[in-house]
Design a protein around this motif. Structure first.
Motif: not given
Lengths: 324, 324
Positions: A139-143
């Motif tokens: 969640l912190a990195t994916a787009r």
């Protein structure tokens, strides 16, 4: 609200400090405001005690977006890619090969069985804590592939306002979703203000064991335990909440039984459906969509006077502003 | 409590308005008061945010009595007697015959299989609402065979005080019991102040259906779904609550894994065990009891410094005064 406080006065107060600014004036917004006003009016004929003000919300397509595929499935795809170096055999083995090659046709050919294999490989065989960390990291990195925003920003601003408004009026808000309960709990409190114990979802088998370090641990198995979808939703509500909701909000045929169960109780009830009609700001899909299919529930909702929320006309904003 | 408020001053306040008047002064009471003081002290090294103040309580033998048999089993026996006129075949069929004849030896001979049959016959084949009514009717009229009081009065007064004290200090109190979740929910809110959504227990399979009247209903099946006991307790906590407790209270080996799981987390933790040592006011039993056997958990609790509550010496009162 004190007994005797007039409706007109209440209306003025609402108009002055709109609790739902991202909702356009219209039948849906009125239905929500009227419902909350009547169930909270002490001494009124429709008053409901706070303990019984249970509101249940589907997640995918109701609280956050679900296109081009359920976000949890996109997480599973990303996990396969992340874990591939530790599994050289995946390159020649379906459904992993298709995911690694970005071959969506090949993946489709592996069917539901293939998807379940992917979920098992990415959601099982680890402790609950390790899984939680993998979701948080993602969640912190994916787009999102087309919106180019973090998935947790693809939540619906009008629904965030509605959740807060209900809680401010003594409601207890729950998620009741086909999504994985341990997946959703990672972000539900931060994003929706819904604590882990108010998230109901699908689950896999979990085993308790004393780990090699002598510490107790919970191990996620690669086996489905409970599917909280369709007729499973009222079953899940009964098992986890033990009280029939007075308000339920869904967006697909998978929510039909939850909505039926909600309105089937005595006293005031409100059933709501998000109709995805906004191809420009979000997506437009209903009867023929393979994800979030809305067909029978749309017919039954219209026939029975449930509140159908037209995303295009009822929502002034869809997503919250991007975080700086 | 404001940061800097001294411990000595806090001790004085506690002494002046004792939140646990049915607990005698002693190590157990001190452990509870100290634990609550430190996790609620803002700015202190052991401070725990209210959202994470999860406390889980076993029910049978921890919140209410469990002798001469689990009360839910006594309910099943009474239900067999109540339903017998509609089942003339039961007179010649075990385990029903033994129950109807009051033949406890014959019942024992039918073993666990017989008990499961009794539970199936009295807990399945009806809607969840019909079951709820049968439990409520029984609680309103049945009396304990030797104490001659309603079962809901055989709750432990010190525990009622502890539940209220924890909630007043921002804890969320849950039941986590091997008992049936739908059985306990009938009285948990009224008796313990614990709402249905905070009751975790064993459950049977439930099916959703549209009834003959066109209304949705939930039908209880005669099949076990989940046993919330032993290693099932941490699994149930993970599934229903999704957060590791910081305080857990049990009384038997069936609570061992819940206690292990609770103390296995980081930060302050409190594990408590009721030791039934009071043959006069309640019952005295532990290692050799077939009901509420306390053996391994007693050894582990003593070895690891868990708080063992000696009913005879730690509790000033056991049951609440009889209702007028």
């Amino acid at each position: 609200m004190a007994a005797g406080f007039s409706l007109a006065a209440a209306g003025q107060v609402v108009a002055q400090t709109d609790p739902l600014p991202s909702w356009n004036q219209g039948a849906a917004k009125t239905a929500i405001l009227d419902f909350v006003a009547k169930v909270t009016r002490e001494g009124g004929p429709d008053y409901v005690k706070p303990a019984e003000r249970i509101a249940t919300f589907d997640n995918d397509g109701t609280l956050w977006a679900e296109q081009p595929a359920y976000f949890q499935l996109l997480f599973a795809f990303d996990e396969v890619k992340r874990l591939a170096p530790q599994h050289p055999e995946w390159k020649g083995k379906e459904p992993y090969r298709s995911v690694l090659a970005g071959d969506m046709k090949g993946l489709a050919a592996s069917g539901e069985k293939g998807l379940l294999q992917l979920v098992a490989a990415t959601h099982g065989g680890m402790t609950t804590e390790a899984f939680e960390k993998s979701v948080a990291d993602w969640l912190a990195t994916a787009r999102h592939p087309t919106k180019k925003r973090p998935y947790s920003e693809l939540v619906y601003q009008p629904q965030l306002e509605l959740l807060a408004y209900l809680r401010a009026n003594g409601f207890k808000t729950f998620i009741v979703s086909g999504g994985g309960v341990e997946f959703m709990r990672v972000f539900a409190e931060k994003v929706y203000g819904i604590p882990p114990e108010q998230v109901v979802g699908s689950s896999g088998v979990v085993k308790f064991a004393i780990g090699p370090d002598g510490k107790p641990q919970l191990l996620k198995q690669a086996k489905v335990e409970f599917i909280d979808d369709g007729p499973g939703k009222p079953v899940g509500i009964n098992r986890f909440i033990g009280r029939r909701p007075i308000l339920a909000f869904g967006n697909s045929d998978g929510d039909l039984q939850m909505l039926q169960y909600t309105v089937g109780g005595s006293g005031p009830r409100l059933a709501l459906i998000v109709h995805h009609t906004d191809a420009e700001r979000e997506w437009a899909y209903d009867r023929k969509s393979s994800i979030g299919k809305l067909d029978k529930a749309l017919d039954e909702g219209r026939a029975k006077g449930w509140t159908i929320v037209d995303m295009k006309t009822d929502w002034k904003e869809v997503f919250p502003p991007a975080r700086p």
